[in-house]
Design a protein around this motif. Structure first.
Motif, PDB file in Angstrom:
ATOM      1  N   ILE A 163      -3.610   2.878   8.065  1.00  0.00           N
ATOM      2  CA  ILE A 163      -4.572   2.449   8.957  1.00  0.00           C
ATOM      3  C   ILE A 163      -4.651   0.947   9.060  1.00  0.00           C
ATOM      4  CG2 ILE A 163      -6.860   2.537   9.602  1.00  0.00           C
ATOM      5  CD1 ILE A 163      -5.489   5.257   9.949  1.00  0.00           C
ATOM      6  N   ARG A 164      -4.327   0.431  10.374  1.00  0.00           N
ATOM      7  CA  ARG A 164      -4.369  -1.176  10.387  1.00  0.00           C
ATOM      8  C   ARG A 164      -5.452  -1.364  11.122  1.00  0.00           C
ATOM      9  NH1 ARG A 164       1.620  -2.532  11.808  1.00  0.00           N
ATOM     10  NH2 ARG A 164       1.067  -1.605  13.563  1.00  0.00           N
ATOM     11  N   VAL A 165      -6.213  -2.353  10.917  1.00  0.00           N
ATOM     12  CA  VAL A 165      -7.472  -3.008  11.302  1.00  0.00           C
ATOM     13  C   VAL A 165      -7.419  -4.324  11.095  1.00  0.00           C
ATOM     14  CG1 VAL A 165      -9.955  -2.967  11.107  1.00  0.00           C
ATOM     15  CG2 VAL A 165      -8.697  -0.806  10.833  1.00  0.00           C
ATOM     16  N   ASP A 166      -7.601  -5.089  12.267  1.00  0.00           N
ATOM     17  CA  ASP A 166      -7.678  -6.520  12.328  1.00  0.00           C
ATOM     18  C   ASP A 166      -6.886  -7.218  11.199  1.00  0.00           C
ATOM     19  OD1 ASP A 166      -9.123  -8.596  13.457  1.00  0.00           O
ATOM     20  OD2 ASP A 166     -10.566  -8.737  11.816  1.00  0.00           O
ATOM     21  N   GLY A 167      -5.516  -6.792  11.350  1.00  0.00           N
ATOM     22  CA  GLY A 167      -4.747  -7.508  10.574  1.00  0.00           C
ATOM     23  C   GLY A 167      -4.606  -6.965   8.985  1.00  0.00           C
ATOM     24  N   SER A 168      -5.321  -6.137   8.732  1.00  0.00           N
ATOM     25  CA  SER A 168      -5.391  -5.375   7.332  1.00  0.00           C
ATOM     26  C   SER A 168      -4.872  -4.134   7.354  1.00  0.00           C
ATOM     27  CB  SER A 168      -6.830  -5.583   6.736  1.00  0.00           C
ATOM     28  OG  SER A 168      -7.395  -6.827   6.700  1.00  0.00           O
ATOM     29  N   GLU A 169      -4.277  -3.669   6.298  1.00  0.00           N
ATOM     30  CA  GLU A 169      -3.730  -2.371   6.036  1.00  0.00           C
ATOM     31  C   GLU A 169      -4.453  -1.358   5.046  1.00  0.00           C
ATOM     32  OE1 GLU A 169       0.411  -3.159   5.619  1.00  0.00           O
ATOM     33  OE2 GLU A 169       0.661  -2.961   7.676  1.00  0.00           O
ATOM     34  N   PHE A 170      -4.555  -0.213   5.443  1.00  0.00           N
ATOM     35  CA  PHE A 170      -5.448   0.692   4.569  1.00  0.00           C
ATOM     36  C   PHE A 170      -4.442   1.849   4.404  1.00  0.00           C
ATOM     37  CE2 PHE A 170      -8.639  -1.655   6.419  1.00  0.00           C
ATOM     38  CZ  PHE A 170      -9.495  -1.696   5.373  1.00  0.00           C
ATOM     39  N   TYR A 171      -3.844   2.140   2.992  1.00  0.00           N
ATOM     40  CA  TYR A 171      -2.822   3.110   2.622  1.00  0.00           C
ATOM     41  C   TYR A 171      -3.862   4.282   2.243  1.00  0.00           C
ATOM     42  CZ  TYR A 171       0.932  -0.090   2.820  1.00  0.00           C
ATOM     43  OH  TYR A 171       1.796  -1.061   3.124  1.00  0.00           O
ATOM     44  N   VAL A 172      -3.756   5.382   3.102  1.00  0.00           N
ATOM     45  CA  VAL A 172      -4.562   6.413   2.828  1.00  0.00           C
ATOM     46  C   VAL A 172      -3.757   7.780   2.985  1.00  0.00           C
ATOM     47  CG1 VAL A 172      -6.484   5.462   3.769  1.00  0.00           C
ATOM     48  CG2 VAL A 172      -5.203   6.635   5.492  1.00  0.00           C
ATOM     49  N   HIS A 173      -4.678   8.967   2.793  1.00  0.00           N
ATOM     50  CA  HIS A 173      -4.219  10.229   2.860  1.00  0.00           C
ATOM     51  C   HIS A 173      -4.390  10.959   4.142  1.00  0.00           C
ATOM     52  CE1 HIS A 173      -3.841   9.428  -1.287  1.00  0.00           C
ATOM     53  NE2 HIS A 173      -2.792   9.837  -1.352  1.00  0.00           N
ATOM     54  N   LYS A 174      -3.845  11.254   4.882  1.00  0.00           N
ATOM     55  CA  LYS A 174      -4.544  12.226   6.349  1.00  0.00           C
ATOM     56  C   LYS A 174      -5.421  13.090   5.959  1.00  0.00           C
ATOM     57  CE  LYS A 174      -0.076  11.250   9.204  1.00  0.00           C
ATOM     58  NZ  LYS A 174       0.921  11.724  10.077  1.00  0.00           N
TER      59      LYS A 174
END
Length: 577
Positions: free
Chosen positions: A18-29
């Motif tokens: 998930i990419r938000v405002d230049g930051s990335e979050f590695y997650v599980h769907k």
């Protein structure tokens, strides 16, 4: 920490970014899908099967951190700074669990400064429970909202109408609504004067005193410059002036201008002695309409010479006498459900008991157990349903009365089995110690004691010879008593409570028979005035004031079919000013 959360923190087995405002979050769907239909649709229907990275617009990095944290843990750290923004985002992405958490937090944080912003937020973001809570809070704290909330002046005319036309609006005096309208119009007079008639029609004009209507409403620019407002005023004022000699002049006023609102507080008169025997009757008094209402949920046990207190939404009836037995029993009435239940009994039976609330405890002091007058005392903890013995008083006291002031319990007068007492004492819970204070000027058994305007008031009673109408007040800072104007009616064994900044005395024994009459004292005017009589004459009753109930509207419904019998005197008009 859950396995999923550990994997997320380590970026292990994550299948999307998930990419938000230049930051990335590695997650599980699967984790995000479980808590949000939005993410489930995004991953399964709104993107290609091999899509791994998703850009989420309109969300800050800090908010996405909280969303991911909630998705993995079911918990989130809410603050006054992030709760509103997170509520909006949770609504946008249909995260019902997070939305409920935000709603619960905002409900607990409601205050006169933020209740309108929360209420208006629910115009855009549908959440009926939070909308109802914020609206009820606004209606219950209207004067504070008008005085302190910047959002009040930003209300639309329709929103203001919705508030002031409600029967649930709680104001001590209807002139508060009139002043609020003037303030709102004055903020933007050119645009808002067109709403004058609409807003003015929502004021319950018949619940203002004739003097205020003539001297203030009639002389306001709002009425002088608006023919429709002037016509509504005369529609109310003329019948009042024409029928001032009648006891129900409001019945001649346009109904929409005379309907009572929900009372801000009610005084309950519970049990007592009438027609030679104890009763289970409860009556409720609304000071604004000056009416007594029969309450359907009578006490579970007929009783007199008992104590009653209001605590945390419930009435507790403590001890008492049924003409045969002295009680140790305690009954609790839940004022929301109207259900009675018996809670833990006191350690000893106590009629002629003195009861008060302090620091989340209910105190039961002295009394008579059928054999001797008591100096023992105990207190009840509702949280654990347990009574605990505390230090005994210096004097045996039955038929005394007590009150709480500045985290101290004061008990005055009473009867020790030999004589009526003029002594008084004070309890310090930190030291579990009683201290004798200055004596009252009179012996008083069957006295009424109340904390009022930073004084302890001792009212009426029996001195061993006659019933008293004298009143005196104790100043804790100087340990002295001073005289106060006498109440009009001599009485003992009456109910006493403070409501609407006035000291009320209710019923009692006049020396020959029980009496139904009610009087109240206002320290600002230093005067006693008469209120409407109880429907049932009784003594040995107990009174307490209830407020803040979610179902206060049931009393307004009962009042709608009634008209005020007591006309305001010139003195009462002066007090209203």
């Amino acid at each position: 920490m859950s396995l999923h959360n550990k994997l997320c923190m380590r970026q292990q087995l994550c299948d999307t970014v998930i990419r938000v405002d230049g930051s990335e979050f590695y997650v599980h769907k699967v984790v995000l899908c479980k808590c949000s239909p939005y993410f489930r649709a995004l991953f399964s229907h709104w993107s290609a099967p091999d899509c791994v990275t998703f850009d989420i617009p309109g969300v800050s990095t800090s908010l996405m951190c909280l969303i991911v944290e909630f998705a993995y843990t079911g918990n989130v750290l809410l603050t006054g700074q992030n709760a509103l923004d997170l509520f909006v985002v949770a609504d946008r992405y249909n995260m019902t669990g997070l939305l409920q958490a935000c709603s619960d937090y905002l409900e607990k944080q409601l205050n006169p400064q933020n209740c309108l912003s929360i209420w208006m937020l629910t115009d855009t973001f549908y959440h009926p429970e939070l909308r109802e809570k914020s609206e009820l809070y606004t209606l219950s704290h209207f004067k504070e909202v008008v005085d302190t909330c910047a959002d009040f002046l930003q209300l639309s005319a329709q929103q203001l109408v919705q508030i002031i036309e409600s029967d649930l609006l709680i104001v001590k005096q209807e002139k508060t609504v009139f002043k609020a309208i003037l303030k709102w119009i004055a903020h933007a007079p050119k645009e808002r004067k067109t709403y004058s008639s609409l807003l003015f029609s929502k004021i319950r004009l018949a619940w203002m005193s004739p003097k205020y209507l003539i001297e203030h409403v009639n002389e306001s620019e709002l009425v002088k410059t608006n023919p429709e407002c002037r016509a509504m005023l005369f529609q109310t004022l003329n019948p009042i002036l024409d029928h001032m000699s009648r006891t129900s002049y409001r019945s001649f006023v346009c109904p929409s201008l005379a309907i009572p609102r929900v009372p801000p507080a009610l005084l309950l008169a519970i049990g007592g002695w009438t027609d030679g025997s104890p009763t289970s009757l409860i009556e409720a008094y609304d000071a604004r309409s000056d009416r007594w209402i029969d309450v359907a949920y009578t006490t579970e046990t007929i009783r007199a010479y008992h104590g009653a207190v209001f605590f945390n939404g419930s009435i507790y009836c403590v001890g008492g006498f049924d003409s045969i037995e002295q009680f140790s029993a305690v009954h609790r009435l839940d004022l929301t459900s109207h259900n009675w239940e018996e809670v833990s009994p006191m350690h000893v039976s106590r009629c002629f008991v003195s009861v008060t609330v302090m620091n989340d405890y209910i105190y039961a002091l002295g009394g008579y157990n059928g054999q001797e007058r008591l100096n023992t005392a105990e207190r009840y903890d509702p949280k654990c349903n347990q009574w605990t013995i505390i230090s005994s008083m210096h004097e045996q006291r039955s038929d005394a009365s007590c009150a709480t002031l500045h985290s101290r319990v004061y008990i005055c007068g009473g009867f020790n089995g030999i004589q009526c007492l003029s002594t008084a004492e004070c309890y310090n819970p930190d030291e579990d110690q009683w201290t004798l204070i200055a004596n009252m000027s009179s012996r008083r058994s069957g006295v009424g004691v109340a904390a009022y305007a930073d004084y302890i008031f001792a009212v009426g009673g029996f001195d061993g010879v006659s019933r008293l109408n004298t009143t005196e007040a104790y100043n804790p800072s100087t340990n002295t008593w001073c005289s106060v104007p006498s109440m009009p009616t001599a009485r003992s064994n009456f109910g006493i409570s403070v409501m609407n900044d006035s000291l009320f005395v209710v019923g009692g024994f006049g020396g020959i028979t029980t009496i139904p009459n009610v009087e109240f004292y206002d320290i600002k005017t230093n005067m006693w005035l008469s209120a409407n009589d109880m429907k049932t004459s009784r003594s040995a009753l107990s009174c307490c004031v209830v407020n803040g109930l979610s179902n206060m509207a049931i009393y307004a419904a009962a009042l709608k079919s009634m008209q005020r019998q007591h006309l305001p005197t010139e003195e009462e008009d002066e007090m209203e000013q």
